[in-house]
Design a protein around this motif. Structure first.
Motif, PDB file in Angstrom:
ATOM      1  N   ARG A 177       0.821  -1.220   0.000  1.00 39.35           N
ATOM      2  CA  ARG A 177       0.000   0.000   0.000  1.00 39.35           C
ATOM      3  C   ARG A 177       0.851   1.265   0.000  1.00 39.35           C
ATOM      4  NH1 ARG A 177      -3.006  -3.313   3.493  1.00 39.35           N
ATOM      5  NH2 ARG A 177      -2.020  -2.403   5.351  1.00 39.35           N
ATOM      6  N   ALA A 178       2.073   1.154   0.509  1.00 42.96           N
ATOM      7  CA  ALA A 178       2.961   2.317   0.546  1.00 42.96           C
ATOM      8  C   ALA A 178       3.534   2.657  -0.828  1.00 42.96           C
ATOM      9  CB  ALA A 178       4.091   2.066   1.537  1.00 42.96           C
ATOM     10  N   GLY A 179       3.382   1.764  -1.793  1.00 40.02           N
ATOM     11  CA  GLY A 179       3.844   2.033  -3.157  1.00 40.02           C
ATOM     12  C   GLY A 179       5.346   2.215  -3.255  1.00 40.02           C
ATOM     13  N   ILE A 180       6.087   1.311  -2.662  1.00 43.80           N
ATOM     14  CA  ILE A 180       7.548   1.401  -2.628  1.00 43.80           C
ATOM     15  C   ILE A 180       8.149   0.954  -3.961  1.00 43.80           C
ATOM     16  CG2 ILE A 180       9.613   0.469  -1.496  1.00 43.80           C
ATOM     17  CD1 ILE A 180       7.897   0.240   1.047  1.00 43.80           C
ATOM     18  N   ALA A 181       9.164   1.672  -4.418  1.00 43.50           N
ATOM     19  CA  ALA A 181       9.799   1.366  -5.707  1.00 43.50           C
ATOM     20  C   ALA A 181      10.603   0.072  -5.626  1.00 43.50           C
ATOM     21  CB  ALA A 181      10.706   2.511  -6.124  1.00 43.50           C
ATOM     22  N   MET A 182      10.656  -0.638  -6.763  1.00 41.85           N
ATOM     23  CA  MET A 182      11.442  -1.869  -6.890  1.00 41.85           C
ATOM     24  C   MET A 182      12.153  -1.786  -8.236  1.00 41.85           C
ATOM     25  SD  MET A 182      10.072  -5.791  -6.496  1.00 41.85           S
ATOM     26  CE  MET A 182      11.213  -7.155  -6.257  1.00 41.85           C
ATOM     27  N   TYR A 183      13.470  -1.994  -8.249  1.00 44.30           N
ATOM     28  CA  TYR A 183      14.192  -1.784  -9.502  1.00 44.30           C
ATOM     29  C   TYR A 183      15.474  -2.621  -9.551  1.00 44.30           C
ATOM     30  CZ  TYR A 183      16.644   1.378  -6.323  1.00 44.30           C
ATOM     31  OH  TYR A 183      17.315   1.904  -5.252  1.00 44.30           O
ATOM     32  N   PRO A 184      15.941  -2.914 -10.787  1.00 46.60           N
ATOM     33  CA  PRO A 184      17.204  -3.637 -10.958  1.00 46.60           C
ATOM     34  C   PRO A 184      18.364  -2.674 -11.175  1.00 46.60           C
ATOM     35  CG  PRO A 184      16.048  -3.601 -13.028  1.00 46.60           C
ATOM     36  CD  PRO A 184      15.206  -2.819 -12.050  1.00 46.60           C
ATOM     37  N   THR A 185      19.543  -3.117 -10.764  1.00 46.92           N
ATOM     38  CA  THR A 185      20.768  -2.375 -11.017  1.00 46.92           C
ATOM     39  C   THR A 185      21.825  -3.357 -11.508  1.00 46.92           C
ATOM     40  OG1 THR A 185      20.215  -0.886  -9.185  1.00 46.92           O
ATOM     41  CG2 THR A 185      22.461  -0.775 -10.047  1.00 46.92           C
ATOM     42  N   LEU A 186      22.566  -2.960 -12.514  1.00 45.08           N
ATOM     43  CA  LEU A 186      23.593  -3.820 -13.099  1.00 45.08           C
ATOM     44  C   LEU A 186      24.986  -3.388 -12.656  1.00 45.08           C
ATOM     45  CD1 LEU A 186      22.199  -4.071 -16.724  1.00 45.08           C
ATOM     46  CD2 LEU A 186      22.162  -5.869 -15.003  1.00 45.08           C
ATOM     47  N   TYR A 187      25.815  -4.387 -12.295  1.00 43.82           N
ATOM     48  CA  TYR A 187      27.198  -4.133 -11.920  1.00 43.82           C
ATOM     49  C   TYR A 187      28.109  -4.989 -12.807  1.00 43.82           C
ATOM     50  CZ  TYR A 187      25.122  -1.904  -7.853  1.00 43.82           C
ATOM     51  OH  TYR A 187      24.384  -1.092  -7.050  1.00 43.82           O
ATOM     52  N   GLU A 188      29.298  -4.449 -13.052  1.00 49.45           N
ATOM     53  CA  GLU A 188      30.186  -5.097 -14.015  1.00 49.45           C
ATOM     54  C   GLU A 188      30.656  -6.465 -13.550  1.00 49.45           C
ATOM     55  OE1 GLU A 188      33.861  -3.869 -16.978  1.00 49.45           O
ATOM     56  OE2 GLU A 188      33.220  -2.519 -15.368  1.00 49.45           O
ATOM     57  N   ASN A 189      30.874  -6.641 -12.233  1.00 55.44           N
ATOM     58  CA  ASN A 189      31.346  -7.932 -11.736  1.00 55.44           C
ATOM     59  C   ASN A 189      30.966  -8.114 -10.272  1.00 55.44           C
ATOM     60  OD1 ASN A 189      33.529  -6.703 -10.081  1.00 55.44           O
ATOM     61  ND2 ASN A 189      34.381  -6.192 -12.096  1.00 55.44           N
ATOM     62  N   ALA A 190      31.212  -9.321  -9.754  1.00 58.29           N
ATOM     63  CA  ALA A 190      30.811  -9.674  -8.403  1.00 58.29           C
ATOM     64  C   ALA A 190      31.686  -9.034  -7.338  1.00 58.29           C
ATOM     65  CB  ALA A 190      30.826 -11.196  -8.232  1.00 58.29           C
ATOM     66  N   GLU A 191      32.828  -8.423  -7.736  1.00 55.63           N
ATOM     67  CA  GLU A 191      33.732  -7.816  -6.763  1.00 55.63           C
ATOM     68  C   GLU A 191      33.289  -6.418  -6.345  1.00 55.63           C
ATOM     69  OE1 GLU A 191      35.016  -9.696  -9.420  1.00 55.63           O
ATOM     70  OE2 GLU A 191      35.171 -11.229  -7.867  1.00 55.63           O
ATOM     71  N   ASP A 192      32.276  -5.868  -7.002  1.00 56.82           N
ATOM     72  CA  ASP A 192      31.791  -4.534  -6.642  1.00 56.82           C
ATOM     73  C   ASP A 192      31.295  -4.545  -5.192  1.00 56.82           C
ATOM     74  OD1 ASP A 192      29.805  -2.278  -6.363  1.00 56.82           O
ATOM     75  OD2 ASP A 192      30.484  -1.915  -8.419  1.00 56.82           O
ATOM     76  N   PRO A 193      31.669  -3.566  -4.386  1.00 54.46           N
ATOM     77  CA  PRO A 193      31.257  -3.519  -2.975  1.00 54.46           C
ATOM     78  C   PRO A 193      29.743  -3.573  -2.783  1.00 54.46           C
ATOM     79  CG  PRO A 193      32.975  -1.902  -3.401  1.00 54.46           C
ATOM     80  CD  PRO A 193      32.579  -2.463  -4.726  1.00 54.46           C
ATOM     81  N   GLU A 194      28.985  -2.984  -3.713  1.00 52.48           N
ATOM     82  CA  GLU A 194      27.527  -3.004  -3.597  1.00 52.48           C
ATOM     83  C   GLU A 194      26.976  -4.418  -3.758  1.00 52.48           C
ATOM     84  OE1 GLU A 194      25.495  -0.500  -2.762  1.00 52.48           O
ATOM     85  OE2 GLU A 194      27.325   0.663  -2.439  1.00 52.48           O
ATOM     86  N   VAL A 195      27.634  -5.213  -4.574  1.00 53.22           N
ATOM     87  CA  VAL A 195      27.200  -6.589  -4.796  1.00 53.22           C
ATOM     88  C   VAL A 195      27.374  -7.407  -3.527  1.00 53.22           C
ATOM     89  CG1 VAL A 195      27.620  -8.712  -6.092  1.00 53.22           C
ATOM     90  CG2 VAL A 195      27.683  -6.502  -7.260  1.00 53.22           C
ATOM     91  N   GLU A 196      28.482  -7.159  -2.831  1.00 57.12           N
ATOM     92  CA  GLU A 196      28.759  -7.907  -1.606  1.00 57.12           C
ATOM     93  C   GLU A 196      27.740  -7.622  -0.506  1.00 57.12           C
ATOM     94  OE1 GLU A 196      32.760  -7.120  -0.473  1.00 57.12           O
ATOM     95  OE2 GLU A 196      33.628  -8.005  -2.272  1.00 57.12           O
ATOM     96  N   LYS A 197      27.075  -6.469  -0.578  1.00 59.10           N
ATOM     97  CA  LYS A 197      26.066  -6.116   0.430  1.00 59.10           C
ATOM     98  C   LYS A 197      24.730  -6.807   0.164  1.00 59.10           C
ATOM     99  CE  LYS A 197      27.947  -1.444   1.007  1.00 59.10           C
ATOM    100  NZ  LYS A 197      27.630   0.007   0.864  1.00 59.10           N
TER     101      LYS A 197
END
Length: 427
Positions: A177-197
């Motif tokens: 009901r809160a209408g929260i956004a859901m989206y994909p993000t692409l990273y070049e490889n698995a070593e990206d710090p964001e991927v590890e999170k």
């Protein structure tokens, strides 16, 4: 609609993702055929396993999602030709079609949107339920299954209480009901710090290309290749139907999301309406009346069983008391069963009498039993089974089994009587 965050991904990385992964709401696409090779497909049609001959078609890009992440593959058309399966090979989608396409030709892709959007709702719903179950109760998701009518999430807990189930459902629907956004993000490889999170069970062994993370804003970020809604409001609602015992101290949380909630409610209402008509009482009394009916049915079945046993004994006694009965006894009883037939054989209890009994639908299938001497049974048993188009086995003076054509019972009797006549036995 929410597309991948361009500030976090280079164009060359974006180009490695499929069109359906960059924009899950894309329904059509013009593209070019890269390759087309003869192939076979093992599938199920009308409940039967079949092998189809066709072609594996790889395109420069595709709007049809290949199976992955627990989500089934899409269905759709390539220039009007049905696509029967979509799989992944490296970074390419492989489309199985019944007819070939010329390499280099321009084609138009269309996705079966009803199937796709349903898959999106169930998959996105799974992400949301998984995130809430984990954050509130520490229940980790170990696997999930997107079924044809309902889906389930396997949780690493032996039990989920009714209060916990209700609380998870309430929180999940609050987020919708809160209408929260859901989206994909692409990273070049698995070593990206964001991927590890991101929450994940690890990348597949055959993974190639960029790493894709699907985020529910403020709730979770999850490694995933599937198609998803761009806003939780597109899920409409989620209903947790209950918890079933899983394997190895796990629990399966059964749920429906989106349009399936409405379909489930419609089916439940129609069933309730039908029961109201049959039981002549309101929904609040259905369970009580069905329980009462079941108890009465058990009593009736027990009484019927006793009567059939008594009837079997009576049939045998009537035969034995008939001085002109001869050495052949035959009987068909539609309502009988194996026990009924064996009681008659045991009550007559004479090796001098050949007994032929059948039970079941006179025009359909049922059971048969032939009892007599070893010679009689070994000679007649297989022949009777063949005439009745059934199967059986002989043991200790009995040959019994299933008959598929009881309407041929008369033919079986002719064979038996001819045999007895040739042996000089009175029938």
């Amino acid at each position: 609609m929410h597309l991948p965050n361009s500030r976090k991904v280079h164009e060359k990385v974006r180009d490695m993702a499929l069109a359906c992964q960059k924009n899950s709401y894309l329904k059509e696409l013009n593209t070019v055929v890269k390759s087309c090779e003869p192939a076979t497909l093992k599938t199920v049609l009308s409940g039967k396993k079949v092998k189809l001959n066709g072609f594996e078609v790889i395109l420069e890009d595709t709007v049809l999602f290949p199976e992955g992440g627990g989500q089934p593959d899409d269905r759709g058309k390539i220039s009007g030709v049905e696509v029967l399966r979509v799989t992944r090979k490296g970074t390419d989608g492989v489309h199985f079609t019944p007819t070939p396409f010329d390499i280099g030709s321009n084609v138009h892709l269309e996705v079966d949107w009803t199937r796709r959007f349903d898959n999106m709702q169930q998959h996105s719903g799974q992400h949301l339920v998984t995130a809430i179950a984990d954050s509130v109760y520490g229940f980790k998701t170990t696997s999930w299954n997107l079924g044809e009518k309902t889906s389930f999430i396997e949780l690493d807990t032996p039990k989920v209480s009714n209060d916990q189930l209700e609380n998870i459902e309430n929180i999940v629907n609050e987020k919708i009901r809160a209408g929260i956004a859901m989206y994909p993000t692409l990273y070049e490889n698995a070593e990206d710090p964001e991927v590890e999170k991101a929450r994940a069970r690890g990348l597949p062994d055959d993974h190639v290309g960029p790493v894709r993370i699907v985020t529910i804003e403020g709730i979770e970020a999850n490694l995933c290749c599937g198609t998803h809604v761009s806003n939780l409001s597109h899920l409409q609602s989620i209903k947790l139907l209950g918890v079933e015992k899983g394997k190895k101290n796990h629990s399966n949380l059964v749920f429906v999301a989106g349009n399936r909630v409405l379909n489930y409610l419609g089916t439940a209402y129609n069933n309730e309406k039908a029961l109201t008509g049959l039981l002549k009482t309101g929904p609040d009394q259905h369970a009580e009346l069905v329980e009462k009916t079941q108890k009465n049915l058990k009593i009736a079945q027990k009484s019927a069983l006793t009567l059939m046993r008594d009837l079997a004994i009576l049939e045998a006694k009537m035969f034995k008391s008939n001085g002109n009965a001869g050495n052949y006894f035959t009987l068909h009883r539609k309502e009988g069963d194996s026990e009924f037939m064996n009681i008659i054989v045991n009550e007559i209890n004479s090796g001098d009498v050949l007994i032929f009994l059948t039970t079941g639908d006179e025009k359909g299938a049922g059971l048969f039993l032939l009892a007599g001497t070893e010679d009689q049974i070994s000679h007649l048993g297989p022949k009777v089974a063949e005439v009745l188009e059934g199967k059986g086995a002989g043991k200790k003076g009995k040959f019994q089994g299933k008959a598929n054509k009881l309407n041929k019972r008369t033919e079986a009797e002719i064979i038996i009587k001819d045999y007895l006549k040739n042996c000089g036995i009175n029938t």
